[in-house]
Design a protein around this motif. Structure first.
Motif, PDB file in Angstrom:
ATOM      1  N   LEU A  49     -19.949  19.259 -28.907  1.00  0.00           N
ATOM      2  CA  LEU A  49     -18.824  18.795 -28.287  1.00  0.00           C
ATOM      3  C   LEU A  49     -17.538  19.250 -28.940  1.00  0.00           C
ATOM      4  CD1 LEU A  49     -17.819  17.220 -25.694  1.00  0.00           C
ATOM      5  CD2 LEU A  49     -17.420  15.222 -27.090  1.00  0.00           C
ATOM      6  N   PHE A  50     -17.541  19.124 -30.320  1.00  0.00           N
ATOM      7  CA  PHE A  50     -16.229  19.536 -31.085  1.00  0.00           C
ATOM      8  C   PHE A  50     -16.095  20.991 -31.448  1.00  0.00           C
ATOM      9  CE2 PHE A  50     -16.449  15.102 -32.828  1.00  0.00           C
ATOM     10  CZ  PHE A  50     -15.316  14.553 -31.924  1.00  0.00           C
ATOM     11  N   SER A  51     -17.190  21.815 -31.197  1.00  0.00           N
ATOM     12  CA  SER A  51     -17.328  23.344 -31.458  1.00  0.00           C
ATOM     13  C   SER A  51     -16.695  24.003 -30.016  1.00  0.00           C
ATOM     14  CB  SER A  51     -18.564  23.523 -31.966  1.00  0.00           C
ATOM     15  OG  SER A  51     -19.381  23.703 -30.941  1.00  0.00           O
ATOM     16  N   GLY A  52     -16.758  23.225 -28.971  1.00  0.00           N
ATOM     17  CA  GLY A  52     -16.280  24.022 -27.782  1.00  0.00           C
ATOM     18  C   GLY A  52     -17.606  24.412 -27.127  1.00  0.00           C
ATOM     19  N   HIS A  53     -18.849  24.370 -27.362  1.00  0.00           N
ATOM     20  CA  HIS A  53     -20.210  24.668 -26.616  1.00  0.00           C
ATOM     21  C   HIS A  53     -20.361  23.715 -25.646  1.00  0.00           C
ATOM     22  CE1 HIS A  53     -20.662  26.833 -30.591  1.00  0.00           C
ATOM     23  NE2 HIS A  53     -21.315  27.753 -29.830  1.00  0.00           N
ATOM     24  N   LEU A  54     -19.916  22.460 -25.716  1.00  0.00           N
ATOM     25  CA  LEU A  54     -20.178  21.630 -24.490  1.00  0.00           C
ATOM     26  C   LEU A  54     -18.818  21.033 -24.204  1.00  0.00           C
ATOM     27  CD1 LEU A  54     -22.452  19.952 -23.474  1.00  0.00           C
ATOM     28  CD2 LEU A  54     -21.958  18.098 -24.952  1.00  0.00           C
ATOM     29  N   LYS A  55     -18.508  21.162 -22.876  1.00  0.00           N
ATOM     30  CA  LYS A  55     -17.281  20.942 -22.286  1.00  0.00           C
ATOM     31  C   LYS A  55     -17.135  19.532 -21.691  1.00  0.00           C
ATOM     32  CE  LYS A  55     -15.992  25.138 -22.519  1.00  0.00           C
ATOM     33  NZ  LYS A  55     -15.173  25.469 -23.798  1.00  0.00           N
ATOM     34  N   GLU A  56     -16.086  18.977 -21.823  1.00  0.00           N
ATOM     35  CA  GLU A  56     -15.967  17.540 -21.227  1.00  0.00           C
ATOM     36  C   GLU A  56     -15.374  17.528 -19.890  1.00  0.00           C
ATOM     37  OE1 GLU A  56     -13.711  14.532 -23.680  1.00  0.00           O
ATOM     38  OE2 GLU A  56     -13.413  15.983 -24.894  1.00  0.00           O
ATOM     39  N   ARG A  57     -15.954  16.647 -19.133  1.00  0.00           N
ATOM     40  CA  ARG A  57     -15.520  16.506 -17.833  1.00  0.00           C
ATOM     41  C   ARG A  57     -14.110  15.757 -17.770  1.00  0.00           C
ATOM     42  NH1 ARG A  57     -20.131  15.666 -13.904  1.00  0.00           N
ATOM     43  NH2 ARG A  57     -18.695  15.385 -12.379  1.00  0.00           N
ATOM     44  N   ALA A  58     -13.167  16.778 -16.980  1.00  0.00           N
ATOM     45  CA  ALA A  58     -11.842  16.501 -16.993  1.00  0.00           C
ATOM     46  C   ALA A  58     -11.408  15.175 -16.258  1.00  0.00           C
ATOM     47  CB  ALA A  58     -10.838  17.624 -16.774  1.00  0.00           C
ATOM     48  N   GLU A  59     -12.266  15.172 -14.907  1.00  0.00           N
ATOM     49  CA  GLU A  59     -11.830  14.008 -13.965  1.00  0.00           C
ATOM     50  C   GLU A  59     -12.403  12.604 -14.577  1.00  0.00           C
ATOM     51  OE1 GLU A  59     -16.111  15.725 -13.072  1.00  0.00           O
ATOM     52  OE2 GLU A  59     -13.860  16.621 -13.384  1.00  0.00           O
ATOM     53  N   MET A  60     -13.170  12.694 -15.557  1.00  0.00           N
ATOM     54  CA  MET A  60     -13.220  11.242 -16.244  1.00  0.00           C
ATOM     55  C   MET A  60     -12.207  10.750 -16.839  1.00  0.00           C
ATOM     56  SD  MET A  60     -16.925  10.845 -18.500  1.00  0.00           S
ATOM     57  CE  MET A  60     -17.320   9.371 -18.900  1.00  0.00           C
ATOM     58  N   PRO A  61     -11.855   9.410 -16.763  1.00  0.00           N
ATOM     59  CA  PRO A  61     -10.605   8.804 -17.440  1.00  0.00           C
ATOM     60  C   PRO A  61     -10.889   8.773 -18.946  1.00  0.00           C
ATOM     61  CG  PRO A  61     -11.551   7.357 -15.735  1.00  0.00           C
ATOM     62  CD  PRO A  61     -12.343   8.558 -15.689  1.00  0.00           C
ATOM     63  N   ALA A  62      -9.729   9.014 -19.597  1.00  0.00           N
ATOM     64  CA  ALA A  62      -9.839   9.039 -21.029  1.00  0.00           C
ATOM     65  C   ALA A  62     -10.578   7.890 -21.558  1.00  0.00           C
ATOM     66  CB  ALA A  62      -8.532   9.160 -21.834  1.00  0.00           C
ATOM     67  N   LEU A  63     -10.426   6.471 -21.301  1.00  0.00           N
ATOM     68  CA  LEU A  63     -10.853   5.422 -21.870  1.00  0.00           C
ATOM     69  C   LEU A  63     -12.517   5.468 -21.539  1.00  0.00           C
ATOM     70  CD1 LEU A  63     -10.692   2.857 -23.041  1.00  0.00           C
ATOM     71  CD2 LEU A  63     -10.332   1.878 -20.924  1.00  0.00           C
ATOM     72  N   SER A  64     -12.919   5.882 -20.318  1.00  0.00           N
ATOM     73  CA  SER A  64     -14.462   5.962 -20.063  1.00  0.00           C
ATOM     74  C   SER A  64     -15.095   7.084 -20.965  1.00  0.00           C
ATOM     75  CB  SER A  64     -14.619   6.377 -18.802  1.00  0.00           C
ATOM     76  OG  SER A  64     -14.088   5.494 -17.805  1.00  0.00           O
ATOM     77  N   ARG A  65     -14.194   8.178 -21.313  1.00  0.00           N
ATOM     78  CA  ARG A  65     -14.751   9.259 -22.093  1.00  0.00           C
ATOM     79  C   ARG A  65     -14.804   8.492 -23.675  1.00  0.00           C
ATOM     80  NH1 ARG A  65     -11.271  13.534 -19.904  1.00  0.00           N
ATOM     81  NH2 ARG A  65      -9.805  12.654 -21.258  1.00  0.00           N
ATOM     82  N   ARG A  66     -13.995   7.864 -24.150  1.00  0.00           N
ATOM     83  CA  ARG A  66     -14.114   7.196 -25.364  1.00  0.00           C
ATOM     84  C   ARG A  66     -15.217   6.236 -25.476  1.00  0.00           C
ATOM     85  NH1 ARG A  66      -8.053   6.929 -25.319  1.00  0.00           N
ATOM     86  NH2 ARG A  66      -7.330   9.048 -26.077  1.00  0.00           N
ATOM     87  N   ILE A  67     -15.534   5.607 -24.477  1.00  0.00           N
ATOM     88  CA  ILE A  67     -16.361   4.390 -24.629  1.00  0.00           C
ATOM     89  C   ILE A  67     -17.707   5.105 -24.405  1.00  0.00           C
ATOM     90  CG2 ILE A  67     -17.550   2.585 -23.173  1.00  0.00           C
ATOM     91  CD1 ILE A  67     -14.483   1.693 -22.119  1.00  0.00           C
ATOM     92  N   ALA A  68     -17.779   6.114 -23.818  1.00  0.00           N
ATOM     93  CA  ALA A  68     -19.298   7.104 -23.742  1.00  0.00           C
ATOM     94  C   ALA A  68     -19.437   7.717 -25.125  1.00  0.00           C
ATOM     95  CB  ALA A  68     -19.034   7.806 -22.393  1.00  0.00           C
ATOM     96  N   PHE A  69     -18.453   8.176 -25.706  1.00  0.00           N
ATOM     97  CA  PHE A  69     -18.575   8.743 -26.632  1.00  0.00           C
ATOM     98  C   PHE A  69     -18.946   7.936 -28.006  1.00  0.00           C
ATOM     99  CE2 PHE A  69     -16.493  10.308 -30.761  1.00  0.00           C
ATOM    100  CZ  PHE A  69     -16.975  11.774 -30.606  1.00  0.00           C
ATOM    101  N   LEU A  70     -18.338   6.718 -27.804  1.00  0.00           N
ATOM    102  CA  LEU A  70     -18.813   5.622 -29.081  1.00  0.00           C
ATOM    103  C   LEU A  70     -20.092   4.890 -28.623  1.00  0.00           C
ATOM    104  CD1 LEU A  70     -15.507   3.980 -29.574  1.00  0.00           C
ATOM    105  CD2 LEU A  70     -16.507   5.594 -31.100  1.00  0.00           C
ATOM    106  N   ALA A  71     -20.588   4.909 -27.599  1.00  0.00           N
ATOM    107  CA  ALA A  71     -21.792   4.187 -27.021  1.00  0.00           C
ATOM    108  C   ALA A  71     -23.102   5.115 -27.224  1.00  0.00           C
ATOM    109  CB  ALA A  71     -21.582   3.676 -25.707  1.00  0.00           C
ATOM    110  N   LEU A  72     -22.894   6.421 -27.083  1.00  0.00           N
ATOM    111  CA  LEU A  72     -23.877   7.360 -27.111  1.00  0.00           C
ATOM    112  C   LEU A  72     -25.017   6.915 -28.097  1.00  0.00           C
ATOM    113  CD1 LEU A  72     -25.189  10.005 -25.920  1.00  0.00           C
ATOM    114  CD2 LEU A  72     -24.152  10.941 -28.156  1.00  0.00           C
ATOM    115  N   PRO A  73     -24.690   6.776 -29.444  1.00  0.00           N
ATOM    116  CA  PRO A  73     -25.786   6.313 -30.529  1.00  0.00           C
ATOM    117  C   PRO A  73     -26.611   5.332 -30.105  1.00  0.00           C
ATOM    118  CG  PRO A  73     -23.743   6.997 -31.426  1.00  0.00           C
ATOM    119  CD  PRO A  73     -23.341   6.891 -29.996  1.00  0.00           C
ATOM    120  N   PHE A  74     -25.973   4.238 -29.633  1.00  0.00           N
ATOM    121  CA  PHE A  74     -26.689   3.165 -29.373  1.00  0.00           C
ATOM    122  C   PHE A  74     -27.550   3.200 -28.178  1.00  0.00           C
ATOM    123  CE2 PHE A  74     -22.555   1.782 -31.163  1.00  0.00           C
ATOM    124  CZ  PHE A  74     -22.834   0.923 -32.069  1.00  0.00           C
ATOM    125  N   PHE A  75     -27.265   4.026 -26.999  1.00  0.00           N
ATOM    126  CA  PHE A  75     -27.811   4.115 -25.875  1.00  0.00           C
ATOM    127  C   PHE A  75     -29.294   5.163 -26.321  1.00  0.00           C
ATOM    128  CE2 PHE A  75     -24.448   3.224 -23.403  1.00  0.00           C
ATOM    129  CZ  PHE A  75     -24.713   2.112 -22.745  1.00  0.00           C
TER     130      PHE A  75
END
Length: 183
Positions: A49-75
């Motif tokens: 994600l940080f190297s640019g090989h994986l693109k973020e979805r622009a239409e996803m709200p910023a708060l939802s992206r942050r929550i998904a980003f932080l919750a990924l390891p738990f899931f």
């Protein structure tokens, strides 16, 4: 990558619904492997994600992206744990396990739940499994006629190094209680 994720989802779903009691050794090893795989996959995802090989979805709200980003390891951990500690050992025990029967002292409890069963068997033998109960489909009258504590339950299934896969369970008869030396 997508196929691996689908396999992981199917395995973790099976791990949730299977009636399998992992051995203490396998539960410990599975926990370590689940943590290690979670770290590896999370670091790989964040690096891509940080190297640019994986693109973020622009239409996803910023708060939802942050929550998904932080919750990924738990899931990921939950899915790896269910797959490694419950699903794969249950399947392996079904294939290589030896027939096994035991009597276990359990309690029956009533909990109204729309998404699960209302009557459950709980006991020390089920403490290492997830969920830590067995569903019992009985009427309310039957529930009130049964003893609530020290209910002798005969568990039948297969056993292996990985644990005990329960295929069938029922109230033990007096003969079975003495045969399997249950107080």
């Amino acid at each position: 990558m997508l196929h691996s994720l689908l396999v992981l989802i199917v395995l973790s779903t099976y791990g949730y619904v299977t009636e399998f009691i992992p051995s203490r050794t396998w539960a410990s090893l599975g926990l370590v492997f689940s943590v290690l795989l979670t770290i590896v996959f999370s670091v790989s995802f964040y690096r891509a994600l940080f190297s640019g090989h994986l693109k973020e979805r622009a239409e996803m709200p910023a708060l939802s992206r942050r929550i998904a980003f932080l919750a990924l390891p738990f899931f990921l951990f939950a899915m790896f744990w269910l797959s490694l500690v419950q699903a794969l050992p249950s399947l392996a025990t079904q294939i290589i396990g030896l027939p096994h029967t035991e009597i276990s002292s359990m309690q029956i409890e009533h909990r109204y739940n729309r998404r699960s069963c209302d009557y459950r068997l709980v006991g020390k033998r089920l403490n290492t499994t997830f969920p830590n109960y067995l569903c019992v489909y009985i009427s309310e009258a039957t529930y009130h006629s049964l003893p609530k504590d020290n209910l002798a339950i005969k568990l039948e299934g297969e056993t292996s190094f990985f644990g005990f896969r329960i295929q069938k369970y029922q109230q033990a008869t007096e003969t079975e209680k003495t045969l399997y030396s249950v107080p």
